[in-house]
Design an enzyme around this catalytic site. Structure first.
Site, PDB file in Angstrom:
ATOM      1  N   HIS A 145      32.389  40.456  16.504  1.00 26.71           N
ATOM      2  CA  HIS A 145      32.305  41.866  16.108  1.00 26.71           C
ATOM      3  C   HIS A 145      32.110  41.960  14.600  1.00 26.71           C
ATOM      4  O   HIS A 145      33.007  41.621  13.819  1.00 26.71           O
ATOM      5  CB  HIS A 145      33.583  42.604  16.515  1.00 26.71           C
ATOM      6  CG  HIS A 145      33.491  44.089  16.326  1.00 26.71           C
ATOM      7  ND1 HIS A 145      32.666  44.891  17.087  1.00 26.71           N
ATOM      8  CD2 HIS A 145      34.100  44.926  15.434  1.00 26.71           C
ATOM      9  CE1 HIS A 145      32.787  46.138  16.696  1.00 26.71           C
ATOM     10  NE2 HIS A 145      33.637  46.196  15.682  1.00 26.71           N
ATOM     11  N   SER A 156      29.962  49.192  13.614  1.00 26.92           N
ATOM     12  CA  SER A 156      30.943  49.519  14.643  1.00 26.92           C
ATOM     13  C   SER A 156      30.946  51.028  14.900  1.00 26.92           C
ATOM     14  O   SER A 156      29.916  51.598  15.270  1.00 26.92           O
ATOM     15  CB  SER A 156      32.310  48.987  14.227  1.00 26.92           C
ATOM     16  OG  SER A 156      33.215  48.977  15.304  1.00 26.92           O
ATOM     17  N   ASP A 187      30.906  39.772  21.660  1.00 25.73           N
ATOM     18  CA  ASP A 187      31.700  40.715  20.871  1.00 25.73           C
ATOM     19  C   ASP A 187      32.975  41.071  21.639  1.00 25.73           C
ATOM     20  O   ASP A 187      32.912  41.640  22.735  1.00 25.73           O
ATOM     21  CB  ASP A 187      30.869  41.976  20.607  1.00 25.73           C
ATOM     22  CG  ASP A 187      31.507  42.920  19.608  1.00 25.73           C
ATOM     23  OD1 ASP A 187      32.755  42.995  19.564  1.00 25.73           O
ATOM     24  OD2 ASP A 187      30.768  43.598  18.877  1.00 25.73           O
TER      25      ASP A 187
END
Length: 338
Positions: free
Chosen positions: A294, A137, A266
């Site tokens: 995600h 991320s 996502d």
């Protein structure tokens, strides 16, 4: 042989993919902490799995927004690194290791300097050890920018970027609608709490760009980044921060083998994070999966005992020999897995 990802029927939803790993964490591996002093007087903490030895490979794990060693993906990666007989270390962003950092500034999506410092220290103390990294991320965006900005001077042999918000402005906007607002709310509350602690610290109060009352009003990433992140870290405004820090434009400059993994579903992303062929360096391999959420990529098992794709794929890529450019027929690997 490259592995492919297919979600089980019960984890087809992007929200199941995203939330389930967060709920059902694996046991925390035993780590030991090393404090690393920074040139500006601040510090970051490194959590080590096992004792590093010069000459043995070292995997650097870079967590996401408000993550740490306790994050589900970090725990699983540490376990898989141990199975693969690799030393592994979690590089914490400032203030994320359980103790507030000393300065008013914190960390952000484009801050490559702290990561560069960690890698330089590792190379200094373990000069014969090949260095690898995986970023998740926000940490993935930092890693992508590091790889592209350092070019041939990157200290990493190989890198893996997972679920990175490579176009920050578009991702911030995505989190302002639908179910995704719940993720934004959860993370914003954690950021507000951390900033409130600094506002309550006498030595830092005057350096903060907002008051306690103003902090309460910052309920989106766009507002928080405009009023807190940008001014604290030397950007003109939120748009300047997003433009300078987004990792997408750096992919074409990468000179070391790098794997980038995204899921089309996502809930933190939009299609704007998906690079075009011309935006990829020959050394970048890109995987775009239809599902995965995600930092999810649950590929099997059962809800109470899920099995994951990421760790297997990361170890597989790191162990690959030769240059990415010679391993694929195309000038850059742009692969969509369905």
């Amino acid at each position: 042989m490259k592995t492919l990802f297919t979600p089980p029927w019960w984890a087809a939803s992007p929200h199941v993919q995203t939330i389930l790993p967060f709920i059902f964490k694996v046991a925390r591996p035993i780590t030991f902490r090393q404090r690393q002093e920074l040139p500006d007087g601040d510090f970051i903490d490194l959590d080590w799995l096992g004792q590093a030895q010069n000459g043995a490979p070292i995997l650097v794990i870079i967590h996401g927004l408000e993550g740490n060693t306790e994050s589900h993906y970090a725990r699983r990666m540490l376990i898989e690194a141990k199975k693969a007989k690799m030393s592994a270390v979690v590089h914490h962003h400032r203030g994320c290791s359980g103790e507030p950092n000393r300065l008013a500034r914190s960390y952000h999506s484009g801050d490559v300097n702290d990561l560069a410092h960690t890698l330089e220290q590792l190379k200094h103390y373990y000069p014969d050890s090949p260095l690898y990294a995986v970023g998740y991320s926000l940490g993935g965006n930092v890693l992508a920018k590091y790889q592209g900005s350092k070019k041939q001077h990157s200290l990493l042999e190989r890198a893996v970027v997972v679920s990175a918000p490579l176009t920050l402005g578009a991702c911030a906007k995505r989190l302002e609608s639908g179910f995704s607002t719940l993720y934004q709310r959860f993370l914003i509350k954690r950021l507000q709490h951390k900033m409130l602690d600094k506002l309550n610290t006498a030595d830092l109060t005057e350096q903060m760009p907002i008051t306690k009352e103003q902090l309460k009003m910052l309920n989106t990433f766009y507002l928080f980044d405009d009023k807190v992140t940008a001014p604290l870290h030397g950007f003109i405004d939120v748009n300047d921060y997003y433009q300078q820090s987004s990792g997408l434009g750096y992919l074409q400059h990468i000179t070391k083998p790098t794997l980038v993994i995204h899921a089309k579903d996502d809930p933190f992303m939009t299609d704007e994070v998906i690079p075009k062929q011309a935006q990829l360096s020959p050394m970048v391999e890109y995987e775009l999966h239809e599902c995965g959420g995600h930092v999810g990529f649950v590929e099997g098992g059962w809800p109470w005992k899920p099995r994951f794709y990421l760790e297997r794929r990361i170890i597989e890529f790191i162990r690959t020999t030769g240059d990415t450019a010679t391993e694929h027929d195309t000038s850059a690997s742009l692969v969509s897995h369905k």
